[in-house]
Design a protein around this motif. Sequence first.
Motif, PDB file in Angstrom:
ATOM      1  N   ARG A  91       0.841  -1.199   0.000  1.00  0.00           N
ATOM      2  CA  ARG A  91       0.000   0.000   0.000  1.00  0.00           C
ATOM      3  C   ARG A  91       0.878   1.252   0.000  1.00  0.00           C
ATOM      4  NH1 ARG A  91      -2.783  -0.689   4.618  1.00  0.00           N
ATOM      5  NH2 ARG A  91      -4.539  -1.771   3.643  1.00  0.00           N
ATOM      6  N   LEU A  92       1.958   1.222   0.796  1.00  0.00           N
ATOM      7  CA  LEU A  92       2.845   2.380   0.863  1.00  0.00           C
ATOM      8  C   LEU A  92       3.585   2.566  -0.458  1.00  0.00           C
ATOM      9  CD1 LEU A  92       3.788   4.642   2.673  1.00  0.00           C
ATOM     10  CD2 LEU A  92       5.589   3.153   3.543  1.00  0.00           C
ATOM     11  N   ARG A  93       3.964   1.473  -1.110  1.00  0.00           N
ATOM     12  CA  ARG A  93       4.590   1.586  -2.437  1.00  0.00           C
ATOM     13  C   ARG A  93       3.644   2.269  -3.420  1.00  0.00           C
ATOM     14  NH1 ARG A  93       5.922  -3.961  -1.572  1.00  0.00           N
ATOM     15  NH2 ARG A  93       8.091  -4.219  -0.897  1.00  0.00           N
ATOM     16  N   SER A  94       2.363   1.884  -3.347  1.00  0.00           N
ATOM     17  CA  SER A  94       1.382   2.470  -4.261  1.00  0.00           C
ATOM     18  C   SER A  94       1.258   3.967  -4.030  1.00  0.00           C
ATOM     19  CB  SER A  94       0.020   1.784  -4.070  1.00  0.00           C
ATOM     20  OG  SER A  94       0.098   0.393  -4.342  1.00  0.00           O
ATOM     21  N   ILE A  95       1.209   4.362  -2.756  1.00  0.00           N
ATOM     22  CA  ILE A  95       1.106   5.784  -2.428  1.00  0.00           C
ATOM     23  C   ILE A  95       2.356   6.520  -2.911  1.00  0.00           C
ATOM     24  CG2 ILE A  95       0.980   7.427  -0.523  1.00  0.00           C
ATOM     25  CD1 ILE A  95      -0.582   5.274   1.040  1.00  0.00           C
ATOM     26  N   ALA A  96       3.535   5.898  -2.721  1.00  0.00           N
ATOM     27  CA  ALA A  96       4.792   6.523  -3.133  1.00  0.00           C
ATOM     28  C   ALA A  96       4.868   6.658  -4.644  1.00  0.00           C
ATOM     29  CB  ALA A  96       5.970   5.696  -2.616  1.00  0.00           C
ATOM     30  N   ALA A  97       4.414   5.629  -5.365  1.00  0.00           N
ATOM     31  CA  ALA A  97       4.445   5.687  -6.827  1.00  0.00           C
ATOM     32  C   ALA A  97       3.592   6.833  -7.342  1.00  0.00           C
ATOM     33  CB  ALA A  97       3.957   4.362  -7.412  1.00  0.00           C
ATOM     34  N   LEU A  98       2.431   7.010  -6.743  1.00  0.00           N
ATOM     35  CA  LEU A  98       1.538   8.094  -7.157  1.00  0.00           C
ATOM     36  C   LEU A  98       2.138   9.448  -6.797  1.00  0.00           C
ATOM     37  CD1 LEU A  98      -1.287   8.695  -8.366  1.00  0.00           C
ATOM     38  CD2 LEU A  98      -2.173   8.649  -6.034  1.00  0.00           C
ATOM     39  N   ALA A  99       2.748   9.529  -5.614  1.00  0.00           N
ATOM     40  CA  ALA A  99       3.293  10.802  -5.141  1.00  0.00           C
ATOM     41  C   ALA A  99       4.487  11.271  -5.962  1.00  0.00           C
ATOM     42  CB  ALA A  99       3.691  10.687  -3.669  1.00  0.00           C
ATOM     43  N   THR A 100       5.223  10.343  -6.563  1.00  0.00           N
ATOM     44  CA  THR A 100       6.435  10.713  -7.291  1.00  0.00           C
ATOM     45  C   THR A 100       6.212  10.872  -8.792  1.00  0.00           C
ATOM     46  OG1 THR A 100       7.022   8.358  -7.423  1.00  0.00           O
ATOM     47  CG2 THR A 100       7.985   9.632  -5.615  1.00  0.00           C
ATOM     48  N   ARG A 101       5.016  10.573  -9.283  1.00  0.00           N
ATOM     49  CA  ARG A 101       4.740  10.761 -10.708  1.00  0.00           C
ATOM     50  C   ARG A 101       4.607  12.244 -11.014  1.00  0.00           C
ATOM     51  NH1 ARG A 101       6.076   6.611 -13.666  1.00  0.00           N
ATOM     52  NH2 ARG A 101       4.516   7.081 -15.260  1.00  0.00           N
ATOM     53  N   ARG A 102       5.165  12.662 -12.121  1.00  0.00           N
ATOM     54  CA  ARG A 102       5.139  14.077 -12.473  1.00  0.00           C
ATOM     55  C   ARG A 102       3.855  14.471 -13.206  1.00  0.00           C
ATOM     56  NH1 ARG A 102       9.922  16.488 -11.587  1.00  0.00           N
ATOM     57  NH2 ARG A 102      11.756  15.178 -11.283  1.00  0.00           N
ATOM     58  N   LYS A 103       3.139  13.519 -13.721  1.00  0.00           N
ATOM     59  CA  LYS A 103       1.929  13.828 -14.473  1.00  0.00           C
ATOM     60  C   LYS A 103       0.728  13.890 -13.544  1.00  0.00           C
ATOM     61  CE  LYS A 103      -0.756  12.439 -18.508  1.00  0.00           C
ATOM     62  NZ  LYS A 103      -0.875  11.477 -19.636  1.00  0.00           N
ATOM     63  N   ASP A 104      -0.129  14.886 -13.739  1.00  0.00           N
ATOM     64  CA  ASP A 104      -1.347  15.012 -12.953  1.00  0.00           C
ATOM     65  C   ASP A 104      -2.454  14.147 -13.544  1.00  0.00           C
ATOM     66  OD1 ASP A 104      -0.174  16.869 -11.260  1.00  0.00           O
ATOM     67  OD2 ASP A 104      -0.753  18.568 -12.538  1.00  0.00           O
ATOM     68  N   GLY A 105      -3.471  13.882 -12.741  1.00  0.00           N
ATOM     69  CA  GLY A 105      -4.648  13.181 -13.243  1.00  0.00           C
ATOM     70  C   GLY A 105      -4.604  11.676 -13.136  1.00  0.00           C
ATOM     71  N   LEU A 106      -3.528  11.118 -12.600  1.00  0.00           N
ATOM     72  CA  LEU A 106      -3.435   9.672 -12.442  1.00  0.00           C
ATOM     73  C   LEU A 106      -4.224   9.221 -11.217  1.00  0.00           C
ATOM     74  CD1 LEU A 106       0.393   9.219 -13.096  1.00  0.00           C
ATOM     75  CD2 LEU A 106      -1.468   8.890 -14.734  1.00  0.00           C
ATOM     76  N   LEU A 107      -4.743   7.988 -11.275  1.00  0.00           N
ATOM     77  CA  LEU A 107      -5.468   7.414 -10.143  1.00  0.00           C
ATOM     78  C   LEU A 107      -4.939   6.012  -9.864  1.00  0.00           C
ATOM     79  CD1 LEU A 107      -7.732   8.963 -12.167  1.00  0.00           C
ATOM     80  CD2 LEU A 107      -9.204   8.426 -10.248  1.00  0.00           C
ATOM     81  N   LEU A 108      -4.943   5.620  -8.616  1.00  0.00           N
ATOM     82  CA  LEU A 108      -4.643   4.241  -8.261  1.00  0.00           C
ATOM     83  C   LEU A 108      -5.802   3.366  -8.730  1.00  0.00           C
ATOM     84  CD1 LEU A 108      -3.298   4.875  -4.662  1.00  0.00           C
ATOM     85  CD2 LEU A 108      -1.946   4.087  -6.601  1.00  0.00           C
ATOM     86  N   SER A 109      -5.488   2.188  -9.252  1.00  0.00           N
ATOM     87  CA  SER A 109      -6.530   1.317  -9.788  1.00  0.00           C
ATOM     88  C   SER A 109      -6.229  -0.137  -9.467  1.00  0.00           C
ATOM     89  CB  SER A 109      -6.643   1.493 -11.311  1.00  0.00           C
ATOM     90  OG  SER A 109      -5.493   0.948 -11.968  1.00  0.00           O
ATOM     91  N   HIS A 110      -7.166  -1.018  -9.822  1.00  0.00           N
ATOM     92  CA  HIS A 110      -7.007  -2.461  -9.690  1.00  0.00           C
ATOM     93  C   HIS A 110      -6.526  -2.835  -8.281  1.00  0.00           C
ATOM     94  CE1 HIS A 110      -7.361  -1.870 -13.999  1.00  0.00           C
ATOM     95  NE2 HIS A 110      -7.635  -3.160 -14.115  1.00  0.00           N
ATOM     96  N   GLU A 111      -5.441  -3.619  -8.209  1.00  0.00           N
ATOM     97  CA  GLU A 111      -4.963  -4.097  -6.907  1.00  0.00           C
ATOM     98  C   GLU A 111      -4.549  -2.950  -5.991  1.00  0.00           C
ATOM     99  OE1 GLU A 111      -5.135  -7.465  -4.955  1.00  0.00           O
ATOM    100  OE2 GLU A 111      -4.724  -7.777  -7.081  1.00  0.00           O
ATOM    101  N   SER A 112      -3.953  -1.922  -6.561  1.00  0.00           N
ATOM    102  CA  SER A 112      -3.518  -0.786  -5.741  1.00  0.00           C
ATOM    103  C   SER A 112      -4.712  -0.051  -5.157  1.00  0.00           C
ATOM    104  CB  SER A 112      -2.654   0.166  -6.574  1.00  0.00           C
ATOM    105  OG  SER A 112      -1.457  -0.474  -6.983  1.00  0.00           O
TER     106      SER A 112
END
Length: 317
Positions: free
Chosen positions: A58-79
């Motif tokens: 779960r923390l990896r998923s949050i970190a991946a989203l936080a470090t992406r430079r593009k806006d508008g992304l959402l966590l999906s599926h297993e994340s």
Amino acid sequence: MITSLAEQLLLARDLVETGRDDRELARACAAGEVARVWPGAYVEVGTWRMLDPREQQRLRSIAALATRRKDGLLLSHESAALLWGLPTWGWPAGPVELVDPTARRGTSTARLRVRASPLHAVERASRSGLPVTSLDRTVADLLFSRSRVQAVVLVDHLLHSGLATREHLRVLLAARPAARRRRAAGWAVDFGSAGGESPGESVSRVLAHDARFVEPLLQVPFADGDGPIGVVDFAFPVPNDSGRLVLGEFDGDVKYRGATYRHGRTPEQVVQDEKEREDSLRALPATAGFVRWTRRDLADASRLTEKLRRAGVARRR
């Protein structure tokens, strides 16, 4: 808990914005002071070691989203499922999964999968301030992408917890008439049961069904002259012997280690109480047999099949 996890993250870009050297975190990682969760994201070693694999993912998923430079992304599926608190069988170990509603094509690596998919407003949600696909969208994505067994684990949880009805799940499937794995997803929805109280019980039902054992009754309460004995996970009817049942129990680790289940008892006392409970169940006139199994037996379907056969569980014609 999710919010507190996000607050534990140490981002290299935050150091840069304050004029500090982002290599400080890399040096702290080399010194064993922090753990690298994701490129550019760290957490204190003590915090990381206290998390179970599900919380780490779960923390990896949050970190991946936080470090992406593009806006508008959402966590999906297993994340997204991890943030919605949906169950899995086994610890999640796959890539972090995101959806990009504006992209024309997706990208995939061993660590990160970004899908290109348009999203309606009702398919977007927020969990603890994090953008995720809605519960309905997440459930539909999982039903069409998970294995057959994992899909039943999900359906059982949704029905048992009251998060969805079988009719609602069928509506979600009908909204994707051309989706792959539609038949497998539909079977899982039909097979699912509100009586499934844990992922291990759900997996047990699928394996027993595949081995052609008779359909069990679920979560059956029993009592004797001294009062209630307890609820049994599975009660397999004995054909041509009305009222007789082979009782079955899935023993998950939580039964002996989980503080909620133990109610202040030691693991040794739980074992003793379970033995006395089993003796009382075996002594009932309706009991034609008794069998227990564990996660190890579910890892090899033949082990569960042999245990059920030896206990006298009948097979379907």
